[in-house]
Design an enzyme around this catalytic site. Sequence first.
Site, PDB file in Angstrom:
ATOM      1  N   LEU A  96      -8.956  -4.644   2.394  1.00 20.93           N
ATOM      2  CA  LEU A  96      -9.122  -4.901   3.829  1.00 20.93           C
ATOM      3  C   LEU A  96      -7.837  -4.557   4.574  1.00 20.93           C
ATOM      4  O   LEU A  96      -7.736  -4.766   5.781  1.00 20.93           O
ATOM      5  CB  LEU A  96      -9.476  -6.374   4.070  1.00 20.93           C
ATOM      6  CG  LEU A  96     -10.614  -6.958   3.224  1.00 20.93           C
ATOM      7  CD1 LEU A  96     -10.946  -8.368   3.673  1.00 20.93           C
ATOM      8  CD2 LEU A  96     -11.857  -6.086   3.286  1.00 20.93           C
ATOM      9  N   ALA A  97      -6.842  -4.056   3.865  1.00 16.72           N
ATOM     10  CA  ALA A  97      -5.543  -3.788   4.482  1.00 16.72           C
ATOM     11  C   ALA A  97      -5.556  -2.441   5.195  1.00 16.72           C
ATOM     12  O   ALA A  97      -6.126  -1.477   4.712  1.00 16.72           O
ATOM     13  CB  ALA A  97      -4.460  -3.794   3.408  1.00 16.72           C
ATOM     14  N   ALA A  98      -4.923  -2.401   6.358  1.00 15.95           N
ATOM     15  CA  ALA A  98      -4.786  -1.142   7.101  1.00 15.95           C
ATOM     16  C   ALA A  98      -3.847  -1.384   8.263  1.00 15.95           C
ATOM     17  O   ALA A  98      -3.579  -2.530   8.628  1.00 15.95           O
ATOM     18  CB  ALA A  98      -6.131  -0.681   7.656  1.00 15.95           C
ATOM     19  N   ARG A 148      -9.046 -13.694  15.025  1.00 19.63           N
ATOM     20  CA  ARG A 148      -8.776 -12.305  15.382  1.00 19.63           C
ATOM     21  C   ARG A 148      -7.379 -12.199  16.002  1.00 19.63           C
ATOM     22  O   ARG A 148      -6.935 -13.095  16.743  1.00 19.63           O
ATOM     23  CB  ARG A 148      -9.844 -11.877  16.392  1.00 19.63           C
ATOM     24  CG  ARG A 148      -9.790 -10.432  16.841  1.00 19.63           C
ATOM     25  CD  ARG A 148      -9.972  -9.467  15.729  1.00 19.63           C
ATOM     26  NE  ARG A 148     -10.850  -8.368  16.027  1.00 19.63           N
ATOM     27  CZ  ARG A 148     -10.725  -7.165  15.454  1.00 19.63           C
ATOM     28  NH1 ARG A 148      -9.771  -6.924  14.584  1.00 19.63           N
ATOM     29  NH2 ARG A 148     -11.581  -6.210  15.731  1.00 19.63           N
ATOM     30  N   TYR A 163      -6.118   6.455  13.491  1.00 23.47           N
ATOM     31  CA  TYR A 163      -6.699   5.373  12.699  1.00 23.47           C
ATOM     32  C   TYR A 163      -8.069   5.796  12.143  1.00 23.47           C
ATOM     33  O   TYR A 163      -8.340   5.661  10.946  1.00 23.47           O
ATOM     34  CB  TYR A 163      -6.855   4.113  13.563  1.00 23.47           C
ATOM     35  CG  TYR A 163      -7.692   3.037  12.907  1.00 23.47           C
ATOM     36  CD1 TYR A 163      -7.146   2.203  11.945  1.00 23.47           C
ATOM     37  CD2 TYR A 163      -9.043   2.868  13.236  1.00 23.47           C
ATOM     38  CE1 TYR A 163      -7.922   1.220  11.324  1.00 23.47           C
ATOM     39  CE2 TYR A 163      -9.815   1.900  12.621  1.00 23.47           C
ATOM     40  CZ  TYR A 163      -9.250   1.076  11.669  1.00 23.47           C
ATOM     41  OH  TYR A 163     -10.015   0.120  11.048  1.00 23.47           O
ATOM     42  N   LYS A 165      -9.196   6.286   8.214  1.00 24.78           N
ATOM     43  CA  LYS A 165     -10.330   5.565   7.618  1.00 24.78           C
ATOM     44  C   LYS A 165     -11.350   6.547   7.022  1.00 24.78           C
ATOM     45  O   LYS A 165     -11.975   6.263   5.998  1.00 24.78           O
ATOM     46  CB  LYS A 165     -11.018   4.691   8.673  1.00 24.78           C
ATOM     47  CG  LYS A 165     -10.297   3.378   8.943  1.00 24.78           C
ATOM     48  CD  LYS A 165     -10.498   2.386   7.801  1.00 24.78           C
ATOM     49  CE  LYS A 165      -9.745   1.090   8.015  1.00 24.78           C
ATOM     50  NZ  LYS A 165      -9.788   0.188   6.867  1.00 24.78           N
ATOM     51  N   GLU A 202     -15.141   3.180  13.625  1.00 24.44           N
ATOM     52  CA  GLU A 202     -14.275   4.127  14.332  1.00 24.44           C
ATOM     53  C   GLU A 202     -14.398   5.537  13.742  1.00 24.44           C
ATOM     54  O   GLU A 202     -14.021   6.512  14.384  1.00 24.44           O
ATOM     55  CB  GLU A 202     -12.811   3.667  14.283  1.00 24.44           C
ATOM     56  CG  GLU A 202     -12.496   2.523  15.228  1.00 24.44           C
ATOM     57  CD  GLU A 202     -12.606   2.911  16.705  1.00 24.44           C
ATOM     58  OE1 GLU A 202     -11.898   3.832  17.119  1.00 24.44           O
ATOM     59  OE2 GLU A 202     -13.400   2.299  17.427  1.00 24.44           O
ATOM     60  N   SER A 251     -14.840   1.943   8.628  1.00 23.10           N
ATOM     61  CA  SER A 251     -14.910   1.454  10.011  1.00 23.10           C
ATOM     62  C   SER A 251     -15.849   2.301  10.865  1.00 23.10           C
ATOM     63  O   SER A 251     -15.929   3.531  10.701  1.00 23.10           O
ATOM     64  CB  SER A 251     -13.503   1.515  10.613  1.00 23.10           C
ATOM     65  OG  SER A 251     -13.559   1.384  12.011  1.00 23.10           O
ATOM     66  N   HIS A 275     -15.850  -6.787  14.150  1.00 19.43           N
ATOM     67  CA  HIS A 275     -16.188  -8.154  13.722  1.00 19.43           C
ATOM     68  C   HIS A 275     -15.052  -9.083  14.118  1.00 19.43           C
ATOM     69  O   HIS A 275     -13.888  -8.807  13.875  1.00 19.43           O
ATOM     70  CB  HIS A 275     -16.513  -8.224  12.234  1.00 19.43           C
ATOM     71  CG  HIS A 275     -15.611  -7.414  11.355  1.00 19.43           C
ATOM     72  ND1 HIS A 275     -15.647  -6.039  11.330  1.00 19.43           N
ATOM     73  CD2 HIS A 275     -14.656  -7.793  10.490  1.00 19.43           C
ATOM     74  CE1 HIS A 275     -14.751  -5.609  10.465  1.00 19.43           C
ATOM     75  NE2 HIS A 275     -14.116  -6.652   9.951  1.00 19.43           N
ATOM     76  N   LEU A 333       0.814  -1.218   0.000  1.00 21.24           N
ATOM     77  CA  LEU A 333       0.000   0.000   0.000  1.00 21.24           C
ATOM     78  C   LEU A 333       0.849   1.270   0.000  1.00 21.24           C
ATOM     79  O   LEU A 333       0.345   2.359  -0.259  1.00 21.24           O
ATOM     80  CB  LEU A 333      -0.935   0.024   1.216  1.00 21.24           C
ATOM     81  CG  LEU A 333      -2.137  -0.909   1.192  1.00 21.24           C
ATOM     82  CD1 LEU A 333      -3.006  -0.674   2.421  1.00 21.24           C
ATOM     83  CD2 LEU A 333      -2.969  -0.725  -0.056  1.00 21.24           C
TER      84      LEU A 333
HETATM   85  O1  F7E Z   1     -11.075  -2.422  21.466  1.00 17.20           O
HETATM   86  C1  F7E Z   1     -11.440  -1.564  25.049  1.00 17.20           C
HETATM   87  C2  F7E Z   1     -10.869  -0.496  24.151  1.00 17.20           C
HETATM   88  O2  F7E Z   1      -8.985  -3.004  20.245  1.00 17.20           O
HETATM   89  C3  F7E Z   1     -12.441  -2.448  21.789  1.00 17.20           C
HETATM   90  C4  F7E Z   1     -10.526  -2.699  15.063  1.00 17.20           C
HETATM   91  O3  F7E Z   1     -10.790  -3.839  14.282  1.00 17.20           O
HETATM   92  O4  F7E Z   1     -12.856  -2.397  15.516  1.00 17.20           O
HETATM   93  C5  F7E Z   1     -11.591  -2.525  16.136  1.00 17.20           C
HETATM   94  O5  F7E Z   1     -11.265  -1.364  16.899  1.00 17.20           O
HETATM   95  C6  F7E Z   1     -12.679  -1.700  23.097  1.00 17.20           C
HETATM   96  C7  F7E Z   1     -12.037  -0.320  23.168  1.00 17.20           C
HETATM   97  O6  F7E Z   1     -11.182  -2.731  18.980  1.00 17.20           O
HETATM   98  C8  F7E Z   1      -8.609  -3.403  26.341  1.00 17.20           C
HETATM   99  O7  F7E Z   1     -10.519   0.666  24.879  1.00 17.20           O
HETATM  100  C9  F7E Z   1     -10.367  -2.438  27.156  1.00 17.20           C
HETATM  101  O8  F7E Z   1     -12.944   0.599  23.690  1.00 17.20           O
HETATM  102  O9  F7E Z   1     -10.860  -4.703  20.350  1.00 17.20           O
HETATM  103  P1  F7E Z   1     -10.458  -3.291  20.251  1.00 17.20           P
HETATM  104  P2  F7E Z   1     -11.516  -1.232  18.461  1.00 17.20           P
HETATM  105  O10 F7E Z   1     -10.573  -0.239  18.976  1.00 17.20           O
HETATM  106  O11 F7E Z   1     -12.967  -1.001  18.728  1.00 17.20           O
HETATM  107  C10 F7E Z   1     -12.997  -1.304  14.596  1.00 17.20           C
HETATM  108  C11 F7E Z   1     -14.349  -1.414  13.943  1.00 17.20           C
HETATM  109  C12 F7E Z   1     -11.868  -1.172  13.651  1.00 17.20           C
HETATM  110  O12 F7E Z   1     -12.038  -0.702  12.530  1.00 17.20           O
HETATM  111  C13 F7E Z   1     -10.497  -1.468  14.170  1.00 17.20           C
HETATM  112  O13 F7E Z   1      -9.569  -1.712  13.135  1.00 17.20           O
HETATM  113  O14 F7E Z   1     -12.117  -2.454  24.161  1.00 17.20           O
HETATM  114  N1  F7E Z   1     -10.413  -2.284  25.801  1.00 17.20           N
HETATM  115  N2  F7E Z   1      -9.265  -3.116  27.513  1.00 17.20           N
HETATM  116  C14 F7E Z   1      -9.334  -2.890  25.277  1.00 17.20           C
HETATM  117  N3  F7E Z   1      -8.945  -3.012  23.978  1.00 17.20           N
HETATM  118  C15 F7E Z   1      -7.785  -3.695  23.768  1.00 17.20           C
HETATM  119  N4  F7E Z   1      -7.370  -3.856  22.489  1.00 17.20           N
HETATM  120  N5  F7E Z   1      -7.013  -4.200  24.799  1.00 17.20           N
HETATM  121  C16 F7E Z   1      -7.384  -4.081  26.116  1.00 17.20           C
HETATM  122  O15 F7E Z   1      -6.697  -4.546  27.023  1.00 17.20           O
END
Ligand code: F7E
Length: 304
Positions: free
Chosen positions: A39-41, A153, A118, A122, A96, A94, A148, A18
Amino acid sequence: MRGIRQLVGDVRLVRGDLLDQGSLISAVERVQPDEVYNLAAMSYVPMSWQQAELTGEVTGLGVLRVLEAIRVCSGISASRSPAHGQIRFYQASSSEMFGKVRESPQTERTPFHPRSPYGVGKTYGHFLTQNYRESYGMFAVSGILFNHESPRRGAEFVSRKVSLGVAKIKLGYERQLRLGNMQARRDWGFAGDYVRAMQLMLARDDPADFVIGTGVTHEVAELVELAFKIAGLDWRDHVVCDAAFIRPAEVDHLCADPSKAKDQLGWEPTIGFEELVTMMVEADLELLSASGGQADESFGPESW
Ligand code: F7E
């Protein structure tokens, strides 16, 4: 490669980067695809603060480079419309992008307010895809996908971090699971259902953008409680809140309104929250039992 390791042998891999326009043009020329799915990012939100410029290059400008590769290879210009049988393009937008949400649930018309580099990247890719559709008449669409998940994952995302953590604790490899904001709410669905939605979007006659999600939202704390319960454990004995996992700006609450996808694509999710979490915990118990506690966690989990 990590996500598709199981498929190598069944699919033909062609190199493309990319960050490198020429490599994408070569890949499109060589493959002559009917459909392109971007789907790359750089998709791990916390990492996007650490590597904000790289995130902009990959997650944002990467979309421009793929669209340009398709445009150039199809011989499309502002004065020359695409020939019949043009390449169809899917962009993975996304939830996001909604970030600090202006309304709930979120639809295709909800304004964006991204909360991370991020999310900003997007949002650029989303508007650019729309712009190439409007400027050049290209079949270029975005699916605004909510979280998803599946047993494939990455270990850095919360669903898999929890299912792996539960499996490690259950099998006696670890005693603690350290997490960040347990109050955040997400609309979690099964990745297989969402891939079906992507294909349906490209199979339509009219190019259009769609919100894809379940319409049901849960707190991280509910995910945690359920995952531990499935393994016969009490989360309160094992989970520790760790400030290292709190983000500089959080997306507090996401919930999709997938009515347009239901009406116009005939799409509905087939797997609910409980079934999804059960699937992930059981898969990780099986994986770690067979591997003696080893999982592929090359990228994480780690703090941002
Ligand atoms: O976090 C909370 C964190 O990293 C979800 C990506 O696929 O979906 C994903 O983004 C929630 C957040 O996903 C931890 O603060 C708590 O509120 O699984 P996540 P994300 O940030 O929602 C969207 C649709 C995308 O597009 C993205 O590419 O969970 N949380 N404690 C935590 N999150 C992580 N990672 N680790 C923790 O320890």
